[in-house]
Design a protein around this motif. Structure first.
Motif, PDB file in Angstrom:
ATOM      1  N   PHE A   1       0.893   4.116  -3.028  1.00  0.00           N
ATOM      2  CA  PHE A   1       0.375   5.454  -2.751  1.00  0.00           C
ATOM      3  C   PHE A   1       1.468   6.505  -2.570  1.00  0.00           C
ATOM      4  CE2 PHE A   1      -3.409   2.995  -1.841  1.00  0.00           C
ATOM      5  CZ  PHE A   1      -4.445   3.831  -2.239  1.00  0.00           C
TER       6      PHE A   1
ATOM      7  N   ALA B   1      -0.685   3.463   3.159  1.00  0.00           N
ATOM      8  CA  ALA B   1      -0.889   4.547   2.191  1.00  0.00           C
ATOM      9  C   ALA B   1      -0.581   5.914   2.779  1.00  0.00           C
ATOM     10  CB  ALA B   1      -2.329   4.513   1.684  1.00  0.00           C
ATOM     11  N   SER B   2      -0.742   6.075   4.090  1.00  0.00           N
ATOM     12  CA  SER B   2      -0.568   7.380   4.729  1.00  0.00           C
ATOM     13  C   SER B   2       0.808   7.575   5.349  1.00  0.00           C
ATOM     14  CB  SER B   2      -1.639   7.570   5.815  1.00  0.00           C
ATOM     15  OG  SER B   2      -1.553   6.537   6.793  1.00  0.00           O
TER      16      SER B   2
ATOM     17  N   SER C   1       0.830  -1.209   0.000  1.00  0.00           N
ATOM     18  CA  SER C   1       0.000   0.000   0.000  1.00  0.00           C
ATOM     19  C   SER C   1       0.861   1.254   0.000  1.00  0.00           C
ATOM     20  CB  SER C   1      -0.924  -0.007   1.225  1.00  0.00           C
ATOM     21  OG  SER C   1      -1.688   1.170   1.288  1.00  0.00           O
TER      22      SER C   1
END
Length: 453
Positions: free
Chosen positions: A82, A135-136, A78
């Protein structure tokens, strides 16, 4: 890419001493960098803690390393997918606009995952939360590199900054897992993830508050005239995805052919990291010295840090695209011998040599971004490379783990060998895409220096 400093002596002047490459001391004395360096260092430490903290917590609650590794792998994939999008947003809208909501989302996602793991939630819920947790992940390293590139455009200090950042990243890879392990085993299995989320939030917000060296985000305009920015070596920066000088930038850094080649190279480096982590654990257990795993990986990382520091201190005269091919050849050759090592002392030597060969490729790859990619797309380009490392690492953890389970650690070490050999073949076939346009131009371009170091 030239990295020497031009002499100020004119015609008839006494012969001056050979120019010297500015070192780390001068780099760290660059005005306005202390704030983003210190806060950036704190903000990127959790990067090395996330995977280890997640593995130890999920294994504690499920009793399965396979399940824990799968959840961690989803996080890594992920992040790899991203990270470039986060970098593109930072280039367009500014780092602060991406960092602040990003670190808030990351802290909430990791806290929710940890809570559900402790509550024995279904496995699908952990996989679901692993996606936003990865993703973050804030791309602080690429953002720091983008700030260096903005402050040092055209300066011989730029390759030194790339080397400094590589050493900092490697320090993160070493300290992060150790800190997470110590917290999970000495305090509580959830302590590693709790510390990771807290450091990400606090460090990320502090870094976002620093304005020194901040790229212009979506408001960059190509400079013209005498003050126009130049690439390392004196060449004017390309403003198009094809490498030709112009005013329109690429819609994505991945449209630059050289960046795609570098992504493949960094995938291979990620395979080395992931393959080493899993196969080293299996190797230590097979040798009857399970506790030596951390020591051997530390020796590997030490070689990486030492060579990264050395690369940044050398006044290279050979162009960067040529150095990358030579350095990657050495990495592939050494990595291809890991499967044949059967003793702990010998592996300490070979592991150290492998580490020595990793950093030159990392540093040179990051340096090439400054010559190949327009200023407005550099943060995205850097995140494509760090994302490629994460993706290669996630793939190697899975492949090496299965091979080690079925056939022993020697089979697991085949993963770094095959990954680097495949990446080397790509580099050899497509090496022309790594040559900056100025170096290809027959006239009007900066001359390449005579062969040297």
């Amino acid at each position: 890419m030239a990295t020497t400093v031009a002499s100020s002596s004119g015609p008839g002047s006494p012969k001056s001493a050979p120019p010297r490459r500015p070192g780390y001391g001068q780099l760290l004395r660059t005005p306005g960098v202390a704030g983003f360096l210190l806060s950036g260092f704190a903000a990127r430490q959790p990067f090395g803690m996330l995977t280890m903290g997640m593995v130890m917590l999920v294994e504690h609650t499920t009793g399965s390393y396979g399940t824990a590794g799968a959840v961690a792998a989803v996080t890594g994939v992920s992040m790899a997918l991203f990270a470039p999008q986060n970098g593109r947003l930072a280039d367009r809208h500014g780092q602060r606009a991406v960092l602040v909501p990003g670190v808030l989302l990351h802290a909430v996602s990791v806290a929710a995952l940890a809570t559900l793991a402790l509550a024995d939630a279904p496995l699908w819920a952990l996989f679901l939360l692993a996606v936003p947790s990865g993703a973050s992940v804030p791309q602080v390293g690429p953002m720091v590199r983008a700030r260096w590139a903005g402050k040092l455009a055209g300066s011989p200090l730029l390759p030194t900054a790339a080397a400094f950042e590589s050493v900092t990243d490697e320090f993160t890879f070493v300290i992060g897992p150790v800190l997470a392990t110590a917290l999970c085993t000495g305090v509580h299995p959830v302590a590693g993830l709790a510390a990771e989320a807290t450091l990400t939030l606090v460090g990320g917000l502090l870094f976002a508050a620093q304005r020194a060296g901040l790229p212009s985000g979506g408001h960059h305009k190509p400079a013209t005239g005498p003050g126009r920015e130049t690439e390392p070596g004196g060449a004017a920066p390309s403003q198009s995805g094809t490498g030709r000088t112009g005013t329109a930038g690429p819609s994505s850094a991945l449209r630059v052919p050289g960046v795609r080649v570098l992504v493949v190279a960094f995938l291979g480096i990620g395979v080395v990291f992931g393959g080493m982590q899993v196969s080293l654990t299996a190797f230590a257990e097979e040798s009857g010295h399970s506790g030596v795993n951390g020591l051997l990986y530390g020796i590997f990382a030490c070689g990486n840090m030492l060579s990264g520091a050395a690369v940044g201190a050398i006044a290279w005269k050979r162009p960067a695209h040529g150095r990358l091919l030579v350095g990657y050849t050495a990495l592939a050759v050494v990595a291809s011998t890991l499967w044949a090592v059967h003793s702990v002392p010998l592996f300490a030597v070979v592991g150290f040599l492998t580490g020595l060969c990793v950093a030159p490729s990392l540093v040179t790859g990051y340096t090439l971004v400054d010559a190949l990619v327009p200023v407005r797309a550099r943060t995205e380009a850097f995140t494509w490379l760090t994302g490629a490392v994460a993706l290669g690492q996630a793939a190697a953890v899975t492949a090496a783990g299965r091979l080690a389970d079925a056939h022993g650690s020697q089979a697991g070490f085949l993963v770094p060998a095959l990954g680097t050999l495949a990446a080397l073949l790509t580099l050899a076939l497509l090496r022309g895409r790594l040559v900056p346009t100025a170096a290809k131009a027959p006239a009007g371009a900066a001359e390449e220096p005579a062969p040297g170091v």
